[in-house]
Design a protein around this motif. Structure first.
Motif, short mmCIF file in Angstrom:
data_model
loop_
_atom_site.label_atom_id
_atom_site.label_comp_id
_atom_site.label_asym_id
_atom_site.label_seq_id
_atom_site.Cartn_x
_atom_site.Cartn_y
_atom_site.Cartn_z
N GLY A 183 0.83 -1.72 -0.14
CA GLY A 183 -0.11 0.20 -0.13
C GLY A 183 0.63 1.04 -0.18
O GLY A 183 0.85 2.08 0.20
N LEU A 184 1.86 1.26 -0.38
CA LEU A 184 2.80 2.33 -0.33
C LEU A 184 3.10 2.97 -1.56
O LEU A 184 4.07 3.17 -2.16
N ALA A 185 2.51 1.97 -3.20
CA ALA A 185 2.95 2.95 -4.53
C ALA A 185 2.48 4.36 -4.21
O ALA A 185 1.59 4.79 -3.56
N MET A 186 3.00 4.72 -5.48
CA MET A 186 2.91 6.88 -5.09
C MET A 186 1.63 6.54 -5.98
O MET A 186 1.75 6.36 -7.42
N SER A 187 0.84 7.69 -5.63
CA SER A 187 -0.32 7.44 -7.09
C SER A 187 0.11 8.85 -8.37
O SER A 187 1.10 9.32 -8.27
N ALA A 188 -0.57 8.49 -9.49
CA ALA A 188 -0.50 10.12 -10.38
C ALA A 188 0.23 11.37 -10.25
O ALA A 188 1.40 11.89 -9.78
N GLU A 189 -0.69 11.95 -8.66
CA GLU A 189 -0.83 13.24 -8.06
C GLU A 189 0.41 12.77 -7.07
O GLU A 189 1.03 14.08 -6.90
N GLN A 190 0.98 12.53 -6.49
CA GLN A 190 1.74 12.39 -5.44
C GLN A 190 3.12 12.06 -5.89
O GLN A 190 4.43 12.83 -5.74
N ILE A 191 3.06 11.24 -7.18
CA ILE A 191 3.96 11.38 -7.90
C ILE A 191 4.99 12.95 -8.75
O ILE A 191 5.38 13.85 -9.11
N GLU A 192 3.37 12.99 -9.23
CA GLU A 192 3.68 14.89 -10.13
C GLU A 192 3.83 15.58 -8.67
O GLU A 192 4.58 16.23 -8.85
N ALA A 193 3.17 15.68 -7.08
CA ALA A 193 4.17 16.92 -6.62
C ALA A 193 5.39 16.41 -6.19
O ALA A 193 6.02 17.85 -6.46
N ALA A 194 5.74 15.36 -6.00
CA ALA A 194 7.40 15.00 -6.03
C ALA A 194 8.13 15.70 -6.94
O ALA A 194 9.58 16.45 -7.17
N ASN A 195 8.08 15.52 -8.31
CA ASN A 195 8.10 16.35 -9.89
C ASN A 195 8.08 17.62 -9.14
O ASN A 195 9.23 18.44 -9.49
N ASN A 196 7.24 18.01 -8.66
CA ASN A 196 6.63 19.19 -8.78
C ASN A 196 8.07 20.03 -7.69
O ASN A 196 7.98 21.48 -8.20
N ALA A 197 8.14 19.35 -6.71
CA ALA A 197 9.22 20.30 -5.75
C ALA A 197 10.72 20.71 -6.76
O ALA A 197 10.86 21.31 -5.32
N VAL A 198 10.77 19.98 -7.37
CA VAL A 198 12.13 19.88 -8.21
C VAL A 198 12.46 21.20 -9.25
O VAL A 198 13.00 21.01 -10.20
N LEU A 199 10.99 21.96 -9.35
CA LEU A 199 10.62 22.21 -10.52
C LEU A 199 11.86 23.60 -10.91
O LEU A 199 11.72 24.44 -10.12
N GLY A 200 12.27 23.89 -12.10
CA GLY A 200 13.67 24.77 -11.90
C GLY A 200 14.75 25.10 -11.09
O GLY A 200 15.39 26.28 -10.85
#
Length: 270
Positions: A183-200
């Motif tokens: 039950g620890l897989a990341m949802s699409a929204e959680q992956i997007e949030a993780a990627n957004n944390a390192v924007l630019g």
């Protein structure tokens, strides 16, 4: 001798961070990559714990740590500062892998007095987002009809050197399956949030002033952060060396594990 390994939740900087800790001696803070967690570094944790106090958090948004809907690279840095304070650690060596290397660089730039040495694995000094997100975006047309999980499998298959054994590739697939089963897989929204944390993010202008001994480890066949990125960082830092693993892609800790740990030991002992 049995390994003294502990897992705990620490409430720091307004969230719960899940921490894996093992060993004793000089501290070594390990920071994992995007979409994984500290368990992906189990081999290094267990192996290096014979000489070091290894602290391996699940970064916010990952693993068993709190998963906010949005956060930033600075949040990761503040989490690590608060964690070091909570553990009573004034200075530590820091090992960051892929996204973890971005956090490591940002941490060292924010509080250089807290970072004794850096090991930056499959690193880059700048980017518009995570390298995984960049590669997926570059192949968006090809991947349009695949689910998020299938896209991650597509990406995982391309993270290795051509000669990497099937057993190692299967180990990565099994790891992601285990996260799903727990039950620890990341949802699409959680992956997007993780990627957004390192924007630019872009550290290039600041790195020349960062005089911290640093080891860069790059994989010759890495399509995400190729050796040229590690070489660029090594050229910017005053006290840096780079080692290119000839039989690795983006996962040298799995593709050349003995070489990987030996290089880290040698550097930390210098």
């Amino acid at each position: 001798m049995a390994l003294d390994l502990s897992e705990q939740l620490r409430y720091v900087n307004g969230i719960d961070l899940h921490i894996t800790e093992a060993g004793s001696g000089e501290p070594l803070l390990m920071l994992h990559g995007v979409t994984v967690d500290a368990t992906a570094q189990r081999y290094e944790i267990e192996t290096l714990a014979d000489s070091y106090r290894v602290i391996a958090p699940d970064l916010r948004g990952h693993g068993r740590s709190t998963r906010p809907t949005a956060f930033t690279l600075r949040d990761h840095v503040d989490d690590m500062i608060a964690l070091l304070d909570a553990l009573g650690i004034a200075r530590t060596a820091v090992l960051g892998v892929s996204m973890g290397s971005y956090v490591a660089q940002a941490l060292a730039l924010a509080v250089p007095q807290r970072v004794q040495k850096m090991i930056l694995v499959v690193a880059t000094s700048h980017g518009t987002t995570s390298s995984s997100a960049r590669v997926l975006a570059e192949h968006a047309d090809e991947l349009r009809d695949l689910s998020r999980e299938e896209q991650q499998q597509w990406l995982s298959a391309r993270m290795f050197a051509p000669e990497t054994p099937e057993s190692v590739r299967q180990e990565v697939r099994d790891w992601f399956i285990s996260r799903h089963d727990l039950g620890l897989a990341m949802s699409a929204e959680q992956i997007e949030a993780a990627n957004n944390a390192v924007l630019g993010f872009d550290f290039r202008a600041e790195l020349p002033a960062l005089d911290i001994p640093t080891l860069l480890i790059s994989g010759r066949h890495d399509i995400l952060n190729p050796p040229a990125e590690g070489e660029r960082i090594a050229g910017l830092l005053p006290s840096a060396q780079i080692e290119v693993f000839e039989h690795s892609g983006h996962l040298p800790s799995l593709e050349e594990p003995q070489h990987y740990v030996a290089s880290i030991r040698t550097f930390l002992a210098e």
